[in-house]
Design a protein around this motif. Structure first.
Motif, short mmCIF file in Angstrom:
data_model
loop_
_atom_site.label_atom_id
_atom_site.label_comp_id
_atom_site.label_asym_id
_atom_site.label_seq_id
_atom_site.Cartn_x
_atom_site.Cartn_y
_atom_site.Cartn_z
N SER A 193 -0.65 1.20 2.52
CA SER A 193 0.10 0.51 1.32
C SER A 193 1.35 -0.10 1.68
O SER A 193 1.97 -0.86 1.27
N THR A 196 1.25 -2.92 3.57
CA THR A 196 1.08 -4.10 2.85
C THR A 196 2.41 -4.77 2.11
O THR A 196 2.46 -5.71 2.06
N VAL A 197 2.95 -3.75 1.50
CA VAL A 197 4.23 -3.97 0.59
C VAL A 197 5.16 -4.58 1.71
O VAL A 197 6.02 -5.56 1.30
N SER A 198 5.16 -4.19 2.85
CA SER A 198 6.49 -4.60 3.83
C SER A 198 5.99 -6.03 4.18
O SER A 198 7.01 -7.03 4.17
N LEU A 200 4.20 -8.42 2.51
CA LEU A 200 4.43 -8.93 1.21
C LEU A 200 5.68 -9.46 1.15
O LEU A 200 6.04 -10.64 0.86
N ILE A 201 6.74 -8.51 1.41
CA ILE A 201 8.10 -8.89 1.30
C ILE A 201 8.69 -9.73 2.51
O ILE A 201 9.44 -10.90 2.30
N SER A 215 14.33 -3.59 1.74
CA SER A 215 12.81 -3.65 1.98
C SER A 215 12.38 -2.27 2.20
O SER A 215 11.26 -1.81 1.82
N CYS A 219 9.70 -0.04 -0.24
CA CYS A 219 8.36 0.42 0.28
C CYS A 219 8.28 1.97 0.31
O CYS A 219 7.25 2.39 -0.09
N LEU A 222 8.80 3.19 -3.77
CA LEU A 222 7.58 2.58 -4.63
C LEU A 222 6.22 3.22 -4.22
O LEU A 222 5.58 3.55 -5.08
N VAL A 223 5.90 3.30 -2.90
CA VAL A 223 4.55 3.84 -2.41
C VAL A 223 4.62 5.36 -2.63
O VAL A 223 3.75 5.83 -2.86
#
Length: 240
Positions: A193, A196-198, A200-201, A215, A219, A222-223
């Motif tokens: 996760s 993935t977030v990293s 996306l940013i 960033s 990450c 949030l995660v």
């Protein structure tokens, strides 16, 4: 006489426990030294960072942000998020300290707490002042000396070799997370996760207004918050 013998035994036992940690830190900090010089720092600056921080992930992120010219606030917040775990480790170890550990000792000992030192010391039923200081000696030397050697040799070694050695620090992080992820689905979920977030940013228009430092913060916070809610760690009651 017996008291002195016990102290010497404690000192030697701590050195014995710290030796593999120090040997393991040397090649990783060697790679950090190379990374720092490549990022525009001098050998002395790289050494001072290692001597005053003792955090591989924090140092790597910090040097990266410094090389990008990130604001002080961004660097400070990212370091807070990355290194917050050390405060939790210190609180945990404070429950194991004996009467020899005074208030001033707690501050000094907390400076030397790393993941590996925490793992070794937390396995003890009780830890004293002399053991903790002795345990930190070789890891501290290994981390600082490795950084200095990497920073100095990074200016001499061939570029191809430096490029290979430069990825060693990333290999260390992979070596840390893979064994744990193989045993725990929540940990694997956190890793995937966060990646993935990293991405996306990084690879979407979000990269235009979210910097490298924030960033990392997004990450991590949030995660970890999401998985703390959906996969909380069950409390284990200790046997009396």
């Amino acid at each position: 006489m017996r008291h002195t013998k016990n102290k010497n035994t404690e000192f030697l036992s701590a050195l014995h426990d710290g030796l593999p940690i120090g040997l393991g830190y040397f090649p990783v900090s060697f790679a950090f030294g190379i990374f720092s010089v490549n990022g525009g720092l001098s050998a002395l600056q790289a050494l001072l960072i290692s001597m005053t921080n003792l955090t591989s992930a924090g140092q790597l992120a910090g040097v990266t942000l410094m090389s990008l010219g990130a604001p002080f606030l961004e660097i400070a917040l990212s370091q807070l998020v990355i290194n917050l775990r050390y405060a939790l480790m210190s609180l945990s170890l404070s429950q194991k300290t004996d009467a020899s550990v005074k208030t001033a000792d707690r501050f000094l000992i907390s400076f030397f707490i790393t993941d590996e030192i925490f793992a070794v010391s937390s396995s003890k039923r009780s830890i004293g002042r002399k053991y903790m200081y002795s345990l930190a000696i070789l890891p501290y030397i290994g981390w600082s000396l490795g950084t200095l050697c990497g920073a100095l040799l990074g200016e001499i070694l061939p570029a191809a070799l430096i490029s290979c050695l430069g990825i060693a620090i990333y290999g260390m992080f992979v070596a840390i997370i893979i064994p744990v992820a193989k045993k725990s689905l929540p940990v694997l979920g956190v890793i995937l996760s966060a990646a993935t977030v990293s991405c996306l940013i990084k690879y979407t228009p979000l990269s235009g207004f979210i910097s490298e430092g924030f960033s990392i913060i997004i990450c991590a916070v949030l995660v970890s918050a999401i998985f703390a809610l959906i996969c909380p760690i069950k409390e284990v009651e200790e046997d009396e």
